[in-house]
Structure formats: C-alpha cells, structure tokens
Write a protein that holds these residues in place. Structure first.
Motif, short mmCIF file in Angstrom:
data_model
loop_
_atom_site.label_atom_id
_atom_site.label_comp_id
_atom_site.label_asym_id
_atom_site.label_seq_id
_atom_site.Cartn_x
_atom_site.Cartn_y
_atom_site.Cartn_z
N PRO A 182 0.85 -1.07 0.24
CA PRO A 182 -0.16 -0.09 0.12
C PRO A 182 0.95 1.83 0.12
O PRO A 182 0.38 2.47 -0.54
N SER A 183 2.15 1.18 0.84
CA SER A 183 3.03 2.38 0.24
C SER A 183 4.05 2.47 -0.56
O SER A 183 3.45 3.51 -1.22
N LYS A 184 3.50 1.54 -1.93
CA LYS A 184 4.26 2.12 -2.79
C LYS A 184 2.57 3.31 -3.98
O LYS A 184 3.05 3.03 -4.69
N SER A 185 1.57 2.85 -2.93
CA SER A 185 0.11 3.43 -4.22
C SER A 185 0.40 5.19 -3.72
O SER A 185 0.64 5.36 -2.55
N PHE A 186 -0.18 5.73 -5.25
CA PHE A 186 0.47 7.50 -4.76
C PHE A 186 -1.50 7.54 -4.65
O PHE A 186 -2.00 8.83 -5.64
N ARG A 187 -2.39 7.40 -3.83
CA ARG A 187 -3.39 8.13 -3.51
C ARG A 187 -3.02 8.49 -2.24
O ARG A 187 -2.39 7.83 -0.78
N PRO A 188 -3.42 9.68 -2.41
CA PRO A 188 -3.54 10.70 -1.10
C PRO A 188 -4.20 10.66 0.12
O PRO A 188 -4.29 11.21 1.03
N ASP A 189 -5.32 9.71 0.18
CA ASP A 189 -6.25 9.26 0.34
C ASP A 189 -5.98 8.85 1.92
O ASP A 189 -6.24 9.56 3.20
N VAL A 190 -4.77 7.99 1.78
CA VAL A 190 -4.60 7.14 2.98
C VAL A 190 -4.07 8.32 4.20
O VAL A 190 -4.42 8.55 5.21
N ASP A 191 -3.04 9.23 3.56
CA ASP A 191 -2.35 10.18 4.79
C ASP A 191 -3.21 11.71 4.50
O ASP A 191 -1.81 12.66 5.13
N ASN A 192 -3.73 12.02 3.43
CA ASN A 192 -4.37 13.43 2.80
C ASN A 192 -5.37 14.16 4.38
O ASN A 192 -6.24 12.91 5.11
N PRO A 193 -4.54 15.12 5.23
CA PRO A 193 -4.71 15.31 6.71
C PRO A 193 -7.04 16.26 6.66
O PRO A 193 -7.51 15.72 7.41
N PHE A 194 -6.49 16.28 5.02
CA PHE A 194 -7.85 17.30 5.34
C PHE A 194 -9.17 16.33 4.92
O PHE A 194 -10.55 16.47 4.98
N GLU A 195 -8.69 15.19 4.37
CA GLU A 195 -9.55 13.46 3.74
C GLU A 195 -9.97 13.39 5.21
O GLU A 195 -11.02 12.93 6.10
N GLN A 196 -8.58 13.26 6.57
CA GLN A 196 -9.49 12.74 7.33
C GLN A 196 -10.06 13.66 8.08
O GLN A 196 -11.07 13.43 9.42
N GLU A 197 -9.82 14.69 8.75
CA GLU A 197 -11.54 15.71 8.55
C GLU A 197 -12.18 16.07 8.17
O GLU A 197 -13.37 15.90 9.17
N LYS A 198 -12.51 15.66 6.95
CA LYS A 198 -13.67 15.65 6.64
C LYS A 198 -14.79 14.27 6.99
O LYS A 198 -15.64 14.81 7.34
N LYS A 199 -13.77 13.12 7.05
CA LYS A 199 -14.38 12.56 7.78
C LYS A 199 -14.64 12.20 9.03
O LYS A 199 -15.83 11.85 9.50
N THR A 200 -13.90 12.80 9.90
CA THR A 200 -13.83 13.26 10.69
C THR A 200 -15.47 14.13 11.26
O THR A 200 -16.22 14.11 12.24
N LYS A 201 -15.39 15.46 10.47
CA LYS A 201 -16.49 16.03 10.42
C LYS A 201 -17.46 15.70 10.04
O LYS A 201 -18.99 15.63 10.34
N GLU A 202 -17.77 14.34 9.17
CA GLU A 202 -19.00 13.87 8.63
C GLU A 202 -19.55 12.56 9.83
O GLU A 202 -20.66 12.72 10.46
N LYS A 203 -18.70 11.72 10.86
CA LYS A 203 -18.77 10.72 12.00
C LYS A 203 -20.12 11.85 12.80
O LYS A 203 -20.49 11.56 13.52
N LEU A 204 -19.78 13.00 13.09
CA LEU A 204 -20.07 14.25 14.28
C LEU A 204 -21.36 14.87 14.04
O LEU A 204 -21.92 15.24 14.21
N ASN A 205 -22.10 14.76 12.34
CA ASN A 205 -22.90 15.16 11.82
C ASN A 205 -23.87 14.32 11.59
O ASN A 205 -24.87 14.63 11.12
N ARG A 206 -23.44 13.22 12.14
CA ARG A 206 -24.23 11.99 11.45
C ARG A 206 -25.50 12.10 13.29
O ARG A 206 -25.35 12.45 14.17
#
Length: 206
Positions: A182-206
């Motif tokens: 997985p570390s060879k993949s060039f997808r920023p989804d895993v370590d992208n802090p903005f994606e993580q923040e977005k997911k956290t906000k979505e959980k809080l808004n549920r």
C-alpha cells in the motif's frame, strides 16, 4: 472526600484524549497542514487550493530541503484524476492516472508512467502504445468494501512477444503480479489530513 474524588475522576474522563499521531499535525490556516517526523526531523507539508481540486504534498528533510513533491488533481465531482511525482530538484519522475468504474464510481485502477523514459510496447496491429511501468487494480465486495489490491509491473528483460510468441500481443500479458505494498500507491487518501478531517466532521454530524 469520596465525593470530591468522584468529581475529579469524572473531570479527567471528560478531557479529550489525543493520540501521538494527532499531536504530529500542525494547522497553518484552512489550506495547509504539516506533519512532522520526530525520529529523523523530516516533515511533510500538505497544501490544497480553496476549491479542493489540487493537493500538493511536499516532503522535506530536517534541513528543510525538498526531497519529493507530489501534485494531485481532482475533477468537479471530487474524484482523484491525476498525479505527478517530482524529485527534490523538481525533475518529473512519474505521472499517475486513476480510473473509475462508470457504474459504481469506485476507483478500480491506478496507472504509473515513467516521465523520464517513455515505456512503449507493440500492439497486435504493429503500432506502439505507451504502457504504465506499474498498474494497481482495486477490487470490491458486494457491499462496496475494498479488498486487497493487485499490483502488476512490466516484465523485465526481453519483449514478451519474443519470449511467448504464441500468446500474441494482449496488453495484460506484458505484466507480472507482485505483492501489493500500500505504501507504493500514490493515492493521497490514506495520509491526506484534509480527508481525515472531512471524515471526522461527517461522523460528528450524523
């Protein structure tokens, strides 16, 4: 006394707990995040445009020298479409494209091309086609959960048409499967802090 201790214990439980991972992140305004590595002094800077269509990931050493830069692009629907990887001097190393299933919208392929040397293979009709030096396929179960990906790399050495002339020129026969890292993949989804923040906000808004 017992009542005071109880209130103190409840107060400690109410304090939010932050992991060491969270403590490494620094926010520099709404569009910049920095992650520091306490072991070697390096750090990674994530910058996104206000419309969230471009993300730049810059890795720097302890002396603040750039060691690698990755630039990612998203379309109007928020899908990751392309990426470019540069070394510390700004020399283009690889370019990446992402493919999606037209029905489900799931990411199904990640192709990496060498930006320094064009890697081409002959097709059945004799024309040359640029091929990725590595291709990653993503699979999903019936519930849409992503399963283990498959990574394929181009065969090294002689051309496949010379080694296996009876197989023809099918594109997928020019690859060998390798153990997926997985570390060879060039997808920023895993370590992208903005994606993580977005997911956290979505959980809080549920």
């Amino acid at each position: 006394m017992k009542k005071i201790l109880t209130l103190l214990a409840l107060g400690l439980l109410a304090v939010p707990v932050h992991s060491k991972e969270d403590d490494l992140w620094e926010a520099k305004g709404p569009h910049v995040r920095i992650k520091r590595n306490n072991f070697d002094g390096s750090h990674v800077v994530f910058k996104r445009t206000p419309d969230d269509k471009k993300l730049v990931k810059t890795t720097k050493d302890k002396h603040d020298n750039v060691t690698m830069t990755a630039v990612y692009q998203r379309n109007d629907r928020g899908f990751l479409t392309a990426g470019r990887i540069y070394d510390g001097q700004g020399v283009a190393l690889y370019r990446v494209r992402y493919g999606y299933n037209k029905n489900t919208g799931y990411l199904v392929a990640e192709d990496m091309f060498d930006s320094r040397i064009k890697f081409e293979r002959p097709l059945a009709d004799g024309t040359m086609k640029e091929m990725p030096v590595r291709r990653i396929y993503y699979w999903y179960d019936e519930d849409g959960n992503q399963s283990k990906a498959i990574s394929l790399v181009a065969k090294k050495g002689q051309l496949a048409k010379n080694v296996f002339p009876e197989k023809g020129q099918k594109e997928d026969e020019f690859y060998d499967e390798e153990k997926f890292d997985p570390s060879k993949s060039f997808r920023p989804d895993v370590d992208n802090p903005f994606e993580q923040e977005k997911k956290t906000k979505e959980k809080l808004n549920r």
